[in-house]
Design a protein around this motif. Structure first.
Motif, PDB file in Angstrom:
ATOM      1  N   GLN A   1       0.834  -1.208   0.000  1.00 11.65           N
ATOM      2  CA  GLN A   1       0.000   0.000   0.000  1.00 11.65           C
ATOM      3  C   GLN A   1       0.864   1.252   0.000  1.00 11.65           C
ATOM      4  N   ASP A   2       2.071   1.140   0.605  1.00  8.86           N
ATOM      5  CA  ASP A   2       2.991   2.283   0.669  1.00  8.86           C
ATOM      6  C   ASP A   2       3.842   2.404  -0.586  1.00  8.86           C
ATOM      7  N   TYR A   3       3.515   1.663  -1.629  1.00 10.44           N
ATOM      8  CA  TYR A   3       4.256   1.670  -2.908  1.00 10.44           C
ATOM      9  C   TYR A   3       5.686   1.184  -2.754  1.00 10.44           C
ATOM     10  N   ASN A   4       5.997   0.434  -1.645  1.00  6.47           N
ATOM     11  CA  ASN A   4       7.331  -0.165  -1.511  1.00  6.47           C
ATOM     12  C   ASN A   4       7.270  -1.575  -2.086  1.00  6.47           C
ATOM     13  N   THR A   5       7.294  -1.665  -3.428  1.00  4.12           N
ATOM     14  CA  THR A   5       7.100  -2.957  -4.093  1.00  4.12           C
ATOM     15  C   THR A   5       8.196  -3.949  -3.723  1.00  4.12           C
ATOM     16  N   VAL A   6       9.431  -3.502  -3.759  1.00  4.62           N
ATOM     17  CA  VAL A   6      10.530  -4.426  -3.462  1.00  4.62           C
ATOM     18  C   VAL A   6      10.412  -4.951  -2.032  1.00  4.62           C
ATOM     19  N   GLY A   7      10.102  -4.075  -1.108  1.00  4.20           N
ATOM     20  CA  GLY A   7       9.917  -4.481   0.302  1.00  4.20           C
ATOM     21  C   GLY A   7       8.817  -5.508   0.427  1.00  4.20           C
ATOM     22  N   ALA A   8       7.701  -5.224  -0.219  1.00  4.72           N
ATOM     23  CA  ALA A   8       6.568  -6.140  -0.151  1.00  4.72           C
ATOM     24  C   ALA A   8       6.953  -7.506  -0.707  1.00  4.72           C
ATOM     25  N   PHE A   9       7.634  -7.501  -1.841  1.00  8.17           N
ATOM     26  CA  PHE A   9       7.982  -8.785  -2.454  1.00  8.17           C
ATOM     27  C   PHE A   9       9.083  -9.511  -1.693  1.00  8.17           C
ATOM     28  N   THR A  10       9.952  -8.745  -1.020  1.00 11.75           N
ATOM     29  CA  THR A  10      10.969  -9.415  -0.200  1.00 11.75           C
ATOM     30  C   THR A  10      10.298 -10.198   0.921  1.00 11.75           C
ATOM     31  N   SER A  11       9.387  -9.540   1.644  1.00 12.36           N
ATOM     32  CA  SER A  11       8.685 -10.232   2.719  1.00 12.36           C
ATOM     33  C   SER A  11       7.824 -11.374   2.162  1.00 12.36           C
ATOM     34  N   ALA A  12       7.208 -11.108   0.997  1.00  8.85           N
ATOM     35  CA  ALA A  12       6.384 -12.144   0.375  1.00  8.85           C
ATOM     36  C   ALA A  12       7.225 -13.354   0.003  1.00  8.85           C
ATOM     37  N   SER A  13       8.450 -13.097  -0.459  1.00  8.06           N
ATOM     38  CA  SER A  13       9.285 -14.227  -0.857  1.00  8.06           C
ATOM     39  C   SER A  13       9.689 -15.057   0.364  1.00  8.06           C
ATOM     40  N   LEU A  14       9.768 -14.414   1.536  1.00  8.74           N
ATOM     41  CA  LEU A  14      10.006 -15.187   2.758  1.00  8.74           C
ATOM     42  C   LEU A  14       8.867 -16.182   2.986  1.00  8.74           C
ATOM     43  N   LEU A  15       7.641 -15.635   2.878  1.00 13.33           N
ATOM     44  CA  LEU A  15       6.460 -16.485   3.064  1.00 13.33           C
ATOM     45  C   LEU A  15       6.417 -17.593   2.019  1.00 13.33           C
ATOM     46  N   ALA A  16       6.706 -17.221   0.771  1.00 13.34           N
ATOM     47  CA  ALA A  16       6.672 -18.202  -0.318  1.00 13.34           C
ATOM     48  C   ALA A  16       7.723 -19.276  -0.096  1.00 13.34           C
ATOM     49  N   GLY A  17       8.906 -18.849   0.362  1.00 12.08           N
ATOM     50  CA  GLY A  17       9.976 -19.808   0.645  1.00 12.08           C
ATOM     51  C   GLY A  17       9.541 -20.805   1.692  1.00 12.08           C
ATOM     52  N   LEU A  18       8.874 -20.285   2.730  1.00 10.25           N
ATOM     53  CA  LEU A  18       8.369 -21.146   3.796  1.00 10.25           C
ATOM     54  C   LEU A  18       7.347 -22.140   3.251  1.00 10.25           C
ATOM     55  N   ALA A  19       6.504 -21.642   2.342  1.00 14.47           N
ATOM     56  CA  ALA A  19       5.480 -22.506   1.737  1.00 14.47           C
ATOM     57  C   ALA A  19       6.136 -23.644   0.964  1.00 14.47           C
ATOM     58  N   ILE A  20       7.211 -23.309   0.241  1.00 14.92           N
ATOM     59  CA  ILE A  20       7.884 -24.349  -0.543  1.00 14.92           C
ATOM     60  C   ILE A  20       8.504 -25.394   0.380  1.00 14.92           C
ATOM     61  N   VAL A  21       9.118 -24.925   1.471  1.00 13.34           N
ATOM     62  CA  VAL A  21       9.682 -25.870   2.440  1.00 13.34           C
ATOM     63  C   VAL A  21       8.580 -26.782   2.974  1.00 13.34           C
ATOM     64  N   THR A  22       7.433 -26.167   3.304  1.00 11.44           N
ATOM     65  CA  THR A  22       6.295 -26.945   3.809  1.00 11.44           C
ATOM     66  C   THR A  22       5.885 -28.018   2.810  1.00 11.44           C
ATOM     67  N   LEU A  23       5.804 -27.612   1.528  1.00  9.64           N
ATOM     68  CA  LEU A  23       5.385 -28.565   0.489  1.00  9.64           C
ATOM     69  C   LEU A  23       6.363 -29.716   0.359  1.00  9.64           C
ATOM     70  N   VAL A  24       7.639 -29.401   0.468  1.00 10.61           N
ATOM     71  CA  VAL A  24       8.646 -30.455   0.341  1.00 10.61           C
ATOM     72  C   VAL A  24       8.496 -31.442   1.507  1.00 10.61           C
ATOM     73  N   ILE A  25       8.346 -30.907   2.716  1.00 12.27           N
ATOM     74  CA  ILE A  25       8.185 -31.794   3.877  1.00 12.27           C
ATOM     75  C   ILE A  25       6.923 -32.634   3.737  1.00 12.27           C
ATOM     76  N   LYS A  26       5.859 -31.982   3.272  1.00  5.18           N
ATOM     77  CA  LYS A  26       4.578 -32.660   3.094  1.00  5.18           C
ATOM     78  C   LYS A  26       4.709 -33.812   2.086  1.00  5.18           C
ATOM     79  N   ALA A  27       5.383 -33.519   0.968  1.00  2.00           N
ATOM     80  CA  ALA A  27       5.561 -34.555  -0.050  1.00  2.00           C
ATOM     81  C   ALA A  27       6.389 -35.702   0.505  1.00  2.00           C
ATOM     82  N   TRP A  28       7.422 -35.358   1.285  1.00  3.30           N
ATOM     83  CA  TRP A  28       8.268 -36.400   1.864  1.00  3.30           C
ATOM     84  C   TRP A  28       7.466 -37.271   2.824  1.00  3.30           C
TER      85      TRP A  28
END
Lengths: 273, 353
Positions: free
Chosen positions: A236-263
Motif C-alpha cells: 500500500q505504501d508503494y514499496n514494491t521491493v519491500g513487499a515482495f521481499t517479505s512475500a518471498s520469505l512467506l513463499a519460501g516457507l510454503a515451498i519448504v512446507t510442500l517439500v516436507i509434506k511430499a516427503w
C-alpha cells in the motif's frame, strides 16, 4: 490410469490443459514473487530485510505460530481421541462442528472475536476491568489463528484412528498400561506420521493467516503486524521491493512446507505397503 | 480362579445384547462360548474382561467381586480376534509390554523381564523370532505372540476372542491342540469365543451355546451332541434333516411319507435327524415308509455322502453311509430307495427316541 473410450489425442489435450493451468495459476505467480524481490539486486533485499518493522513482523509471526501449533496439536489429538474412542450423544455433531473454521471466512471469525473480546464486547468489558486487552494486541491474534487452524490436526487424525480401531489400545489396557504409557507407547507411534502432517499444515496456515488476524490486529507497525499484514502494508505504501521481499520469505516457507509434506506422504505410502 | 457371573445383562441403545444370564466356571476349566454372530458371546467375553460393563449383575473371580474393578486391575489375559499386536514393537517388546507397563515399585528388573520373555517365547516356540516385527510373521505365529503377551502378566483367567478365526484350516487344528496342551500345563481358567461348533466341541471341557443374547445350553461336548436341549442347539451343532407332518393314529404323515411315532400326541409334529442317523435300504418296513430319490453322491473321505430328494421334504436330506454299505447298495443318481431313521429327535415335546 486409462479409461475406456479415452482416445490418445483427448488424453494428451487434457494433460496439456492441466499443465498449462497449473503453470499459469501456480508456478508463474510463485516465480514472479522471487523475480520481483530480486529485481533491484541483493543490496535492496538486505535493506528491506534488516528493516526494524520487518524484523518485528517476523518475530510476531513466529510468536503466534509457536503458541498456535502446540495448542492445536494438543487440542486436535484430544478431539480425535474423543470422537474415535468414545460413543456419546452429540458425537456426530461434534465431528461436524470441527469443520466450522474451514466453512467460515476467517474475516468473519476475526469479527466475532472482536465483538466478543473487544472493549464493547461482554467478555472484553469484563477483561478490561482487570486491565487485560486481547484485541489489537498479540493475544487476540493468537486466539484468531488458533481458531482458524484448529481443524487441521483433528482432520488428519480422525479417519486414521477410525480405521485403526481401538484394539491395540484395549490390548495395552488389559496388560495394565495407564493413560500416559498407553498414549506414548501405543497410540502415538500409530498416529505419528499423520500427526506430523497435521502439524505441518497447521504451521503453514498459522504463518500465512491474513483475514482473521487483520481484523483483530489493528495493524500497528512494529507492534501488531505479522508478515502477511506487513506485506500488504508495504505494498500500500508503494514499496514494491519491500513487499515482495517479505512475500518471498512467506513463499519460501510454503515451498519448504510442500517439500516436507511430499516427503511425509511418500513415507506413509511406503509404510503402508 | 473360578468365574461366577450372576444375572449379567447388557443393552446397546434399543437393542438387548445380553438378557440376564448366569454362568459358573470352575477353576481350571476350558470353556467355549459358541453361537452365531450377534448371539452376544463376544459381549459376554468382553464383560468378563472388563472391556464392557454390564447393565446389571455381578462378576466374581474366585471370592473377589470384580464387577466394578477396572480392566487394568482384573488380572485377565485377553487375546483379541485379530491379535492386536503392537505393530511398531518387536515380538520380544510385545511380550514384555505388560511387565514394563507396571508401576516402578512392582516392575521386575530388566534381567527378570528379559528372562521371563525368553521363557515365554520358548513356551510358544518363537524364541528364534524374538527380534522380528508382527508384520513379518504368519497368522499362526502372530497368534502365538498374542498368547505369550497375554500370559506374561500371569493372569488369573485367559480370555480368547475367536482365537483361530483368521487362520487357515490346517494351522487352526494344530494350534487348537497346542492351546489345549498349554491350558492343561498352566492350569489357568480359560474362556474362548467361537462360531465354529467343531472347534468348540473338540477344545472345551464344557460348551456354552448362545443365541440372541441368551444361553441355550451349558454342557460337556458329549452331552451337548447326544442330548441337545432344544431345536436351536440341535440345528447349530450339525447338519440337520427335517420331516414335518400331521399325526394320524400315532403315525407322522406327509404325502407318501409315513413314520411311526410312539406316544405322539397333538395334530402336527416335526422330527429332526443327523445325516449319520439315516440308513438307506431298498425296502420299507412297518415303522418307516420314506421313499427318496438319490440326487447326488460324493464318495470322497471316510464316508460316502448322499443327497436325497422327495416331494415330502422341504429341503433335500443329507445321508452318510460307509463305503462298505455303498458298495452293497450301489446307488447312482436317480436311484429310488427308502430312508430309515436310526435315531430321531423331537423338540416339540422335548423328547427323543
Amino acid at each position: 490410469m486409462r479409461r475406456i473410450g479415452d482416445s490418445p489425442p483427448v488424453r494428451a489435450l487434457l494433460i496439456a490443459l492441466a499443465l498449462v493451468l497449473t503453470a499459469l495459476f501456480l508456478v508463474v505467480p510463485l516465480v514472479s514473487i522471487f523475480y520481483q524481490a530480486f529485481a533491484s539486486g541483493l543490496g535492496e533485499i538486505w535493506v528491506n530485510l534488516s528493516d526494524e518493522y520487518t524484523w518485528s513482523a517476523i518475530t510476531l509471526t513466529l510468536l503466534v505460530t509457536v503458541i498456535t501449533v502446540p495448542v492445536n496439536l494438543a487440542f486436535g489429538v484430544f478431539l480425535a481421541w474423543l470422537v474415535t474412542r468414545f460413543s456419546f450423544p452429540g458425537r456426530r455433531i461434534l465431528q461436524t462442528l470441527i469443520d466450522i473454521p474451514f466453512a467460515v471466512s476467517p474475516v468473519v471469525a476475526g469479527l466475532l472475536y472482536l465483538l466478543l473480546y473487544g472493549r464493547g464486547g461482554w467478555l472484553g468489558s469484563w477483561l478490561a476491568n482487570y486491565d487485560l486487552q486481547l484485541m489489537f494486541a498479540w493475544p487476540g491474534m493468537v486466539l484468531v489463528t488458533v481458531f482458524v487452524t484448529c481443524p487441521f490436526v483433528a482432520r488428519e487424525l480422525i479417519p486414521l484412528m477410525q480405521a485403526q480401531g481401538s484394539a491395540e489400545e484395549e490390548a495395552a489396557v488389559t496388560l495394565g498400561a495407564r493413560g500416559w504409557t498407553l498414549f506414548r507407547r501405543v497410540t502415538l507411534p500409530n498416529i505419528r506420521w499423520a500427526l506430523l502432517y497435521g502439524v505441518i499444515l497447521t504451521n503453514a496456515r498459522a504463518v500465512g493467516e491474513f483475514g482473521g488476524v487483520s481484523v483483530v490486529s489493528g495493524s500497528i507497525r512494529g507492534e501488531t503486524n505479522t508478515l502477511p499484514l506487513h506485506v500488504e502494508q508495504l505494498y500500500q505504501d508503494y514499496n514494491t521491493v519491500g513487499a515482495f521481499t517479505s512475500a518471498s520469505l512467506l513463499a519460501g516457507l510454503a515451498i519448504v512446507t510442500l517439500v516436507i509434506k511430499a516427503w511425509l506422504e511418500w513415507h506413509t505410502a511406503r509404510r503402508s505397503h | 480362579m473360578s468365574i461366577r457371573l450372576n444375572n449379567i445383562s447388557r443393552r446397546f441403545g434399543a437393542t438387548t445384547a445380553l438378557h440376564p444370564l448366569s454362568l459358573d466356571i470352575k477353576q481350571g476349566e476350558l470353556i467355549g462360548l459358541l453361537g452365531p454372530s450377534g448371539s452376544g458371546k463376544t459381549t459376554l467375553l468382553r464383560i468378563m474382561a472388563g472391556l464392557e460393563s454390564p447393565n446389571s449383575g455381578t462378576i466374581h473371580f474366585g471370592e473377589r467381586d470384580v464387577t466394578h474393578v477396572h480392566v487394568r486391575k482384573r488380572r485377565v489375559g485377553f487375546v483379541f480376534q485379530n491379535y492386536a499386536l503392537f505393530k511398531h514393537m518387536t515380538v520380544a517388546e510385545n511380550v514384555a509390554f505388560g511387565l514394563k507397563a507396571r508401576p516402578r515399585s512392582e516392575r521386575p528388573s530388566h534381567r527378570d523381564i528379559r528372562e521371563r520373555v525368553l521363557g515365554l517365547l520358548q513356551k510358544v516356540r518363537l524364541e528364534a523370532l524374538a527380534e522380528r516385527y508382527p508384520a513379518q510373521l504368519s497368522g499362526g505365529q502372530q497368534q502365538r505372540v498374542a498368547l505369550a503377551r497375554a500370559l506374561a502378566v500371569e493372569p488369573d483367567v485367559l480370555l480368547l476372542d475367536e482365537p483361530f478365526g483368521a487362520l487357515d484350516a490346517k494351522v487352526r487344528i494344530e494350534l487348537r491342540r497346542w492351546l489345549r496342551h498349554l491350558h492343561d500345563e498352566f492350569g489357568f481358567t480359560s474362556v474362548f469365543v467361537t462360531h465354529d461348533q467343531e472347534e468348540a466341541l473338540e477344545l472345551s471341557d464344557r460348551v456354552v451355546v448362545m443365541s440372541e443374547g441368551r444361553i441355550e445350553q451349558i454342557d460337556t461336548p458329549h452331552q451337548l451332541y447326544r442330548h441337545p436341549a432344544n431345536r436351536f442347539v440341535f440345528e447349530f451343532l450339525g447338519e440337520t434333516n427335517r420331516l414335518e407332518g400331521e399325526i394320524v393314529n400315532g403315525v407322522l404323515t406327509n404325502g407318501e411319507a409315513r413314520l411311526t411315532l410312539p406316544g405322539a400326541t397333538g395334530s402336527r409334529a416335526e422330527v429332526l435327524l443327523r445325516p449319520h442317523e439315516v440308513r438307506l435300504a431298498e425296502s420299507f418296513d412297518e415303522h418307516a415308509h420314506l421313499p427318496v430319490k438319490v440326487s447326488a453322491i460324493s464318495p470322497v473321505g471316510a464316508e460316502v455322502r448322499v443327497e436325497l430328494e422327495a416331494n415330502w421334504m422341504s429341503d433335500p436330506w443329507q445321508a452318510t453311509m460307509t463305503h462298505h454299505d455303498y458298495e452293497q447298495l450301489t446307488p447312482t443318481r436317480g436311484t429310488r430307495l427308502y430312508a430309515h431313521p436310526t435315531r430321531q429327535h423331537r423338540f416339540d415335546l422335548d423328547y427323543a427316541i
